[in-house]
Design an enzyme around this catalytic site. Sequence first.
Site, PDB file in Angstrom:
ATOM      1  N   CYS A   1       0.406  -0.779   0.060  1.00  0.00           N
ATOM      2  CA  CYS A   1      -0.131  -0.043   0.034  1.00  0.00           C
ATOM      3  C   CYS A   1       0.888   1.362   0.159  1.00  0.00           C
ATOM      4  CB  CYS A   1      -0.769   0.321   1.554  1.00  0.00           C
ATOM      5  SG  CYS A   1      -2.435  -1.628   1.125  1.00  0.00           S
TER       6      CYS A   1
ATOM      7  N   HIS B   1      -3.482   6.815   1.413  1.00  0.00           N
ATOM      8  CA  HIS B   1      -3.470   5.398   1.521  1.00  0.00           C
ATOM      9  C   HIS B   1      -5.663   5.833   2.072  1.00  0.00           C
ATOM     10  CE1 HIS B   1      -3.888   1.599   0.080  1.00  0.00           C
ATOM     11  NE2 HIS B   1      -4.122   0.985   2.080  1.00  0.00           N
TER      12      HIS B   1
ATOM     13  N   ASN C   1     -10.093  -0.710  -0.876  1.00  0.00           N
ATOM     14  CA  ASN C   1      -8.596  -0.816  -0.990  1.00  0.00           C
ATOM     15  C   ASN C   1      -7.664  -1.087  -2.071  1.00  0.00           C
ATOM     16  OD1 ASN C   1      -5.814  -0.878   0.074  1.00  0.00           O
ATOM     17  ND2 ASN C   1      -6.380  -1.931   1.453  1.00  0.00           N
TER      18      ASN C   1
HETATM   19  N1  COA Z   1     -17.534 -10.103   7.871  1.00  0.00           N
HETATM   20  C1  COA Z   1     -18.476 -10.544   9.300  1.00  0.00           C
HETATM   21  N2  COA Z   1     -17.201 -10.696   9.764  1.00  0.00           N
HETATM   22  C2  COA Z   1     -15.789 -10.856   9.862  1.00  0.00           C
HETATM   23  C3  COA Z   1     -15.434 -10.476   8.697  1.00  0.00           C
HETATM   24  C4  COA Z   1     -16.373 -10.258   7.580  1.00  0.00           C
HETATM   25  N3  COA Z   1     -16.275  -9.831   6.844  1.00  0.00           N
HETATM   26  N4  COA Z   1     -14.116 -10.451   8.870  1.00  0.00           N
HETATM   27  C5  COA Z   1     -14.122 -10.977  10.464  1.00  0.00           C
HETATM   28  N5  COA Z   1     -15.697 -10.835  10.841  1.00  0.00           N
HETATM   29  C6  COA Z   1     -15.369 -11.174  11.845  1.00  0.00           C
HETATM   30  C7  COA Z   1     -14.790 -12.189  12.715  1.00  0.00           C
HETATM   31  O1  COA Z   1     -14.425 -13.243  12.221  1.00  0.00           O
HETATM   32  C8  COA Z   1     -14.224 -11.752  14.203  1.00  0.00           C
HETATM   33  O2  COA Z   1     -14.983 -12.737  14.704  1.00  0.00           O
HETATM   34  P1  COA Z   1     -14.576 -12.992  15.939  1.00  0.00           P
HETATM   35  O3  COA Z   1     -15.058 -11.497  17.018  1.00  0.00           O
HETATM   36  O4  COA Z   1     -15.967 -13.617  16.447  1.00  0.00           O
HETATM   37  O5  COA Z   1     -14.173 -13.826  16.439  1.00  0.00           O
HETATM   38  C9  COA Z   1     -15.020 -10.425  14.040  1.00  0.00           C
HETATM   39  O6  COA Z   1     -15.477  -9.848  12.954  1.00  0.00           O
HETATM   40  C10 COA Z   1     -14.145  -8.794  14.716  1.00  0.00           C
HETATM   41  O7  COA Z   1     -13.050  -9.055  13.812  1.00  0.00           O
HETATM   42  P2  COA Z   1     -11.909  -8.412  13.834  1.00  0.00           P
HETATM   43  O8  COA Z   1     -10.442  -8.376  13.068  1.00  0.00           O
HETATM   44  O9  COA Z   1     -11.807  -7.934  15.728  1.00  0.00           O
HETATM   45  O10 COA Z   1     -12.894  -7.079  13.533  1.00  0.00           O
HETATM   46  P3  COA Z   1     -11.942  -5.382  13.545  1.00  0.00           P
HETATM   47  O11 COA Z   1     -13.440  -4.434  14.326  1.00  0.00           O
HETATM   48  O12 COA Z   1     -10.388  -4.984  13.702  1.00  0.00           O
HETATM   49  O13 COA Z   1     -12.491  -5.349  11.266  1.00  0.00           O
HETATM   50  C11 COA Z   1     -11.106  -4.982  10.295  1.00  0.00           C
HETATM   51  C12 COA Z   1     -12.037  -6.767  10.811  1.00  0.00           C
HETATM   52  C13 COA Z   1     -10.273  -6.237   9.225  1.00  0.00           C
HETATM   53  C14 COA Z   1     -12.002  -4.335   9.420  1.00  0.00           C
HETATM   54  C15 COA Z   1     -10.167  -3.375  10.615  1.00  0.00           C
HETATM   55  O14 COA Z   1      -8.897  -4.841  11.810  1.00  0.00           O
HETATM   56  C16 COA Z   1      -8.931  -3.194   9.946  1.00  0.00           C
HETATM   57  O15 COA Z   1      -9.253  -2.684   8.777  1.00  0.00           O
HETATM   58  N6  COA Z   1      -7.866  -3.485   9.814  1.00  0.00           N
HETATM   59  C17 COA Z   1      -6.986  -3.219   8.839  1.00  0.00           C
HETATM   60  C18 COA Z   1      -7.183  -3.958   7.377  1.00  0.00           C
HETATM   61  C19 COA Z   1      -6.205  -3.027   6.712  1.00  0.00           C
HETATM   62  O16 COA Z   1      -5.616  -2.061   6.573  1.00  0.00           O
HETATM   63  N7  COA Z   1      -5.615  -3.898   5.940  1.00  0.00           N
HETATM   64  C20 COA Z   1      -4.691  -3.260   4.370  1.00  0.00           C
HETATM   65  C21 COA Z   1      -2.760  -2.346   4.675  1.00  0.00           C
HETATM   66  S1  COA Z   1      -3.020  -1.283   4.053  1.00  0.00           S
END
Ligand code: COA
Length: 341
Positions: free
Chosen positions: A115, A268, A298
């Site tokens: 990214c 980004h 993204n």
């Molecule tokens: N749909 C429904 N539920 C989902 C899911 C989806 N697509 N993806 C994950 N979950 C679930 C998980 O399994 C988890 O369940 P659990 O609590 O029963 O284990 C729950 O949702 C919460 O997951 P969590 O990872 O704690 O959520 P979060 O609030 O951190 O949000 C992201 C998840 C991925 C959106 C967030 O962590 C994020 O944006 N991270 C940065 C990602 C990023 O920038 N990546 C690219 C780099 S540039």
Amino acid sequence: MIRSRIAGVGACVPPREISNEDLEQMMDTEADWILQRSGIRKRYWAEHDDTTSVSKLALPAVEEALKAAGVGKQELDLIIFATVTPDALFPGAGCYLQAHMGLPGIPALDIRQTCTGFLYALSIADAYIRAGIHRTVLVVGAEMQSKCLDVSTRGRDMTVLFGDGAGACIVQRTEVQDASPATSRESFLFSTHLHADGSHAKDLIWASPGTANRIWNPPELVSEENSFPQMRGRHVFTHAVKRMPEAALEALEANGVGIESVDLFVLHQANKRINDKFSQALGIAEEKVFSTIEDFGNTTAATIPLGLAEAVRRGRLVPGMLVLSAAFGGGFTWGSALYRW
Ligand code: COA
């Protein structure tokens, strides 16, 4: 004084729109979960057949950028292509693009800094231009990640976040009278600031195929779980909300410019909540932070040039504006750039 400037920008996405509701049909997810956790409403995915590739996707963006810059393709003397989803492991996507454009002979370089790839590419273009080696550089950030994602429930944490797209900039040599960022009103790139911390490599990774991976062979095992990109989402989030403001402040301090002087932040786009935290940390008014995540998701190396092109189209970015870009991604890598449009 010799500097570089972004003389023109272009962007495009493939025609197939994928809504959050469409993703509900592919995996166990909820449209509202995606919107609430990421700010994304839709993204665009290429056709998943052999008519598409990232270098082909980039072509219309390149043509738009050339037109906007008033530059003929024969004037280009270097191609830098930032992508983590190249046409092939080798040769690089820049070579494919160069062939599509019919420009044999000019060098083509691929950047794989996820990214942050566009900022790395921009920095290299700037350094070559300032050194007098190149005059007119095509910098592309483009991805076709939908072809590489796990669309089953197993991959839902990553797959819902990513879209395909391409952005291109013509970075050109310019002679400026006043190169002092604090006083100059001329259009040029003030500085770029790049960082990496490879101790976090496994926190956001597409491991296979790769030479560190014992299951490269036999080939049938390449369908195993680690042949898809994977991440520790919360960990990535925590680092992104720290590193992006840090990189932004680094750019401002290096140039002696106050944050209030910045007209537009083209960041980004990984998650709307990351960029909201960026704005809160630095006390920036919401209207100064340009957002495309709701429409495109993204698009990794494409987010910043795509954001610039969209900001121009929507009348949000006009000549004379001071722009700050910052990014964070796999590696980990992060960085920033400060420039007058
Ligand atoms: N749909 C429904 N539920 C989902 C899911 C989806 N697509 N993806 C994950 N979950 C679930 C998980 O399994 C988890 O369940 P659990 O609590 O029963 O284990 C729950 O949702 C919460 O997951 P969590 O990872 O704690 O959520 P979060 O609030 O951190 O949000 C992201 C998840 C991925 C959106 C967030 O962590 C994020 O944006 N991270 C940065 C990602 C990023 O920038 N990546 C690219 C780099 S540039």
